[in-house]
Design an enzyme around this catalytic site. Structure first.
Site, PDB file in Angstrom:
ATOM      1  N   GLU A  11       5.113  -4.178  -0.741  1.00 41.18           N
ATOM      2  CA  GLU A  11       3.674  -4.319  -0.490  1.00 41.18           C
ATOM      3  C   GLU A  11       2.916  -3.897  -1.739  1.00 41.18           C
ATOM      4  OE1 GLU A  11       3.041  -1.791   3.041  1.00 41.18           O
ATOM      5  OE2 GLU A  11       1.906  -3.483   3.836  1.00 41.18           O
TER       6      GLU A  11
ATOM      7  N   LYS B 283      -5.411  11.325  14.910  1.00 41.74           N
ATOM      8  CA  LYS B 283      -5.483  11.843  13.534  1.00 41.74           C
ATOM      9  C   LYS B 283      -5.745  10.643  12.641  1.00 41.74           C
ATOM     10  CE  LYS B 283      -3.855  12.397   9.904  1.00 41.74           C
ATOM     11  NZ  LYS B 283      -4.458  11.856   8.652  1.00 41.74           N
TER      12      LYS B 283
ATOM     13  N   CYS C 191      -2.128  -4.995   6.466  1.00 44.53           N
ATOM     14  CA  CYS C 191      -0.676  -4.993   6.716  1.00 44.53           C
ATOM     15  C   CYS C 191      -0.153  -6.412   6.785  1.00 44.53           C
ATOM     16  CB  CYS C 191      -0.373  -4.244   8.000  1.00 44.53           C
ATOM     17  SG  CYS C 191      -1.288  -4.876   9.421  1.00 44.53           S
TER      18      CYS C 191
ATOM     19  N   GLU D 250       3.729   0.692  13.861  1.00 41.92           N
ATOM     20  CA  GLU D 250       3.063  -0.505  13.314  1.00 41.92           C
ATOM     21  C   GLU D 250       3.026  -0.300  11.802  1.00 41.92           C
ATOM     22  OE1 GLU D 250       1.844  -3.162  14.891  1.00 41.92           O
ATOM     23  OE2 GLU D 250       1.601  -2.595  16.983  1.00 41.92           O
TER      24      GLU D 250
END
Ligand code: NAD
Length: 486
Positions: free
Chosen positions: A388, A172, A281, A247
């Site tokens: 982030e 997906k 990331c 992750e």
């Protein structure tokens, strides 16, 4: 309109609903995706189950699986031009980065092609009269939920490893960017992958993604994305006792000691925050500088930041657009929370902008452009140092000594990657061991590192490892066989 890809065929979505796909360079709709739902996921899982449970895929010798992966790697390279152009438009990636990503996905399949017939178990000395052996067996059907920032690279590392270990996959991808992956699935079918080995269902996370995480018949889930959604996935999987690889995000520090070779360090530090417009990331988003070199490093980094140009993907500027409007808004909110200029006597309570790049005049006003920005004097507990941003924003702060550097490096909820810049070998090694994270780079920085290097996080950056040979252990399950022979 694009379709799902199930059982080696393009399959329209069962609802007929679609999702518009925007080009981040001009904000205009240029494609539509099938809006997948639980029914589409059910079909894809059924196809994968058949492939994994006695179907042609499960009957292939590992060396034959490897040959198919190799063929796919070659096919990707043969379609390199088409694939990087798709990724460029879908994600707003500058040409150089899009080309690199298309090369990287081929390299993942090449790496894992060679690994298929090298994953073997062991024999274990046990009681006399017994023989004990272990086997690495595939889980069966693995689910892969992929983000929009590096669709091809993350597909390659996750699906490449899972296929190599013998699993059939249901993928997906993210609703914002996944056209390249649908094309790669078609190439896999052309290469001769058996029906059901690789299936893709497009759609929103809360619909198709959630349905995949909840689906009966999924034996392992690999999730790459935000910590928030990672929690949801782990909870869904826990209800069915399904193993998960997470992750997740990061707030990775670049730690610069006064003895660092700045000529080498600074271009790498800049790249680590502007690559993919900071939407990485493992972006090096915190700059920790030893106090005695603080002003010197800020000035050198600031000078380069000021020279950076932001523009449409095809112009191949230093930095491309962000993925969508609300991502730009998020970055702008962070910038609005600090002082626009630095003044004399600034301190950690007064974070301020030191330098910004510029947006080229030909960038369409409807595109999602953020200026690369260096912010100094950021307090360690400020949102800018903890969360982030996922944009080209570098938060700088100073440290007193080695112990202070370690404390600051480990002071966020995340633990993904770190860079250490020093000419002192002993200190480099002490830092490498003390910093919490999945990868530490000494006098270099890989923003995720090479295909061969195990990658993953600790703390809120997740658990499990992808990339490298290590990933194959996560995509398999060990079985121990005990034989009494007398
Ligand atoms: P996201 O978590 O919003 O989405 C990631 C994927 O999850 C998408 O495919 C999305 O559709 C799906 N999803 C969303 N809600 C879901 C749900 N309820 N159930 C199932 N699936 C769902 O993340 P994003 O904004 O697409 O990506 C950015 C994040 O990903 C950042 O935090 C970044 O650091 C992280 N990331 C991590 C790595 C890594 O390797 N550690 C790599 C790339 C990105």
């Amino acid at each position: 309109m694009t379709t799902h890809f199930i059982n080696n065929q393009r399959v329209p979505g069962s609802s007929g609903d679609t999702i518009p796909v925007l080009d981040p360079s001009d904000g205009q709709v240029f494609a539509h995706l099938a809006r997948g739902n639980a029914e589409d996921i059910r079909k894809a899982v059924a196809a994968a189950r058949k492939a994994a449970d006695g179907g042609a895929w499960s009957q292939l010798a590992p060396v034959e699986r490897g040959r198919l992966l190799h063929k796919l790697s070659d096919a990707i390279l043969a379609h390199h031009d088409e694939l990087w152009r798709l990724e460029m438009r879908d994600c707003g990636k500058p040409v150089k980065q899009a080309k690199l990503d298309a090369t990287a996905v081929a390299r993942y399949f090449e790496y894992y092609a060679g690994a298929c017939d090298k994953l073997h178990g062991d024999t274990i000395p046990y009681t006399p009269g017994f023989a004990v052996m272990t086997f690495y067996e595939p889980h069966g059907v693995t689910g892969h939920i992929i983000p929009w920032n590096y669709p091809m690279q993350i597909f390659g590392r996750s699906v490449g490893g899972a296929l190599a270990a013998g699993n059939a996959c249901v993928v997906k991808p993210a609703e914002d960017a996944c056209l390249s992956l649908l094309r790669i699935a078609e190439l896999a079918a052309e290469c001769g992958f058996p029906d059901g080995a690789l299936n893709i269902v497009t759609g929103y996370g809360h619909e198709a993604g959630q349905a995949l995480a909840d689906a009966e018949g999924i034996d392992h889930i690999s999730f790459t994305g935000s910590a928030r959604v990672g929690t949801i996935i782990a909870q869904s999987a826990a209800k069915r006792h399904v193993p998960v690889t997470l992750e997740l995000g990061g707030k990775s520090p670049q730690i610069v000691f006064a003895d660092a070779n700045l000529d080498e360090a600074i271009p790498v530090i800049i790249n680590a925050i502007i690559q993919n417009a900071g939407q990485t990331c493992s972006a090096g988003s915190r700059l920790l500088i030893e106090a005695s070199a603080y002003e010197r490093v800020l000035a050198a980094v600031g000078q380069r930041i000021k020279a950076l140009k932001v523009g449409p993907a095809l112009t191949d500027c230093d930095v491309g657009p962000l993925i969508r409007a609300n991502q730009l808004q998020r970055v702008n909110e962070f910038l609005a929370s600090v002082r626009p200029e630095r003044s004399e006597g600034s301190d950690a309570r007064n974070a301020s902008i030191v330098a910004q790049g510029s947006i080229v005049p030909e960038a369409p006003a409807t595109g999602f452009y953020a200026k690369p920005t260096l912010i100094a004097d950021v307090a360690a507990d400020a949102s800018l140092a903890q969360d982030e941003v996922f944009g080209p924003v570098l938060a700088a702060m100073s440290f007193k000594d080695e112990a202070d550097a370690i404390r600051l490096a480990n002071s966020t909820a995340y633990g993904l990657v770190a860079g250490v810049w020093t000419e002192n070998g002993g200190r480099a090694m002490r830092m490498a061991r003390a910093v919490k994270g999945g990868q530490v780079f000494i006098n270099n920085y890989g923003a995720g590192g090479g295909v061969e290097l195990p990658f993953g996080g600790v703390k809120s950056s997740g658990y499990g490892r992808e990339k490298g040979f290590e990933a194959l252990y996560g995509f398999s399950v060990m079985k121990t066989v005990v034989i009494k022979h007398g």
